[in-house]
Enzyme design. Sequence first.
Site, PDB file in Angstrom:
ATOM      1  N   THR A  79       0.822  -1.220   0.000  1.00 52.56           N
ATOM      2  CA  THR A  79       0.000   0.000   0.000  1.00 52.56           C
ATOM      3  C   THR A  79       0.855   1.269   0.000  1.00 52.56           C
ATOM      4  O   THR A  79       0.380   2.323  -0.403  1.00 52.56           O
ATOM      5  CB  THR A  79      -0.939   0.034   1.216  1.00 52.56           C
ATOM      6  OG1 THR A  79      -0.139   0.012   2.402  1.00 52.56           O
ATOM      7  CG2 THR A  79      -1.890  -1.151   1.201  1.00 52.56           C
ATOM      8  N   ASP A 251       6.156 -12.562   3.698  1.00 53.40           N
ATOM      9  CA  ASP A 251       5.688 -11.192   3.951  1.00 53.40           C
ATOM     10  C   ASP A 251       6.867 -10.230   4.105  1.00 53.40           C
ATOM     11  O   ASP A 251       6.712  -9.104   4.578  1.00 53.40           O
ATOM     12  CB  ASP A 251       4.799 -11.111   5.193  1.00 53.40           C
ATOM     13  CG  ASP A 251       4.154  -9.731   5.323  1.00 53.40           C
ATOM     14  OD1 ASP A 251       4.131  -9.195   6.459  1.00 53.40           O
ATOM     15  OD2 ASP A 251       3.711  -9.169   4.295  1.00 53.40           O
TER      16      ASP A 251
HETATM   17  O1  LIG Z   1      -0.360  -5.584   8.143  1.00 56.85           O
HETATM   18  C1  LIG Z   1       0.277  -4.775   7.438  1.00 56.85           C
HETATM   19  O2  LIG Z   1       0.711  -3.663   7.835  1.00 56.85           O
HETATM   20  C2  LIG Z   1       0.502  -5.148   6.009  1.00 56.85           C
HETATM   21  C3  LIG Z   1       0.693  -4.113   5.073  1.00 56.85           C
HETATM   22  C4  LIG Z   1       0.795  -4.455   3.743  1.00 56.85           C
HETATM   23  C5  LIG Z   1       0.923  -3.406   2.693  1.00 56.85           C
HETATM   24  O3  LIG Z   1       1.173  -2.241   3.044  1.00 56.85           O
HETATM   25  O4  LIG Z   1       0.736  -3.766   1.517  1.00 56.85           O
HETATM   26  O5  LIG Z   1       0.747  -5.746   3.318  1.00 56.85           O
HETATM   27  C6  LIG Z   1       0.619  -6.769   4.218  1.00 56.85           C
HETATM   28  O6  LIG Z   1       0.591  -7.940   3.773  1.00 56.85           O
HETATM   29  C7  LIG Z   1       0.473  -6.473   5.613  1.00 56.85           C
END
Ligand SMILES: O=C(O)c1cc(C(=O)O)oc(=O)c1
Length: 295
Positions: A79, A251
């Site tokens: 994200t 992850d």
């Molecule tokens: O739990 C989180 O902060 C997280 C964030 C993201 C992302 O920012 O894409 O992706 C994930 O798999 C887990």
Amino acid sequence: MTEVQKMDADWLVFHPAPKVPDFKLPKGAVDAHCHVFGPAAEFPFAPERKYTPCDAGKAELYALRDHLGFERNVIVQATCHGKDNRAMVDACRSAGDLARGIASVGADITEAEIREMHEAGVRGVRFNFVKRLVDDTPKDVFLSIANKIKDFGWHIVVYFEAQDLEEIEPFLKQLPTTVVVDHMGRPDVSKGVDHPDFQRFIRLMEENDNIWSKVTCPDRLSQQGPPYDDVVAYCAEIVARFPDRVLWGTDWPHPNMKSHIPDDGVLVDFITRIAPTKEQQQQLLVDNPMRLYWA
Ligand SMILES: O=C(O)c1cc(C(=O)O)oc(=O)c1
């Protein structure tokens, strides 16, 4: 592992020297959930991001792949890059056929853009419902994206928290593709696997054979910390019940971890506790990701 400078990141930097796992991964094993962050100088982070990560680029990702004994990666758009998929697409292209990608796109995505990403190795999109990560997207926007990408044989990765499931379940049942749930929908592991919340997730998978789950991120879900004993039963339950609809990933680089920075080699060793048989390991690490991403 190159020492990565902590650049105003508001959380911990990934582990600089993960152990070599005791668990020898099967040939062709796939890290089916990982990310790339920048490097920011080449791939700036999105202005709308809700966290600012460290640099964690494809060079480090592929060095980790080789160090742990994986052969392939599925790189999920993080994200912090918003809908700018360039870092993820570039990493996919650099790995040749050994990487696939999951993109974050808007309703204005064109067929030409989808086709170009497909040629780079992208095989799906991510719908994120976690409020600390993204602003809300109207469900009709997600549905219009789903209808555009389904014709390319793409699937949808969804990230939500356990308390959201009841509200979004009807929406999940409308999706016209395979749906892969990140991190088991983030169960509250203090409640026990028999709690109605986790049973609701199990029932969702029982009633919808197009819904898969990643049995990932014990480091995020554990309330005890490494070696994450309190998360084993949740992952093991899903692997035992749905052995052909589960995926696993590191992850890496572990966005937003504050309690500790997981040792990726310790995470790999965790696999044998949730998938104790060779057959389960083969399905989780090779057969399932190959069928979904390389068929
Ligand atoms: O739990 C989180 O902060 C997280 C964030 C993201 C992302 O920012 O894409 O992706 C994930 O798999 C887990």
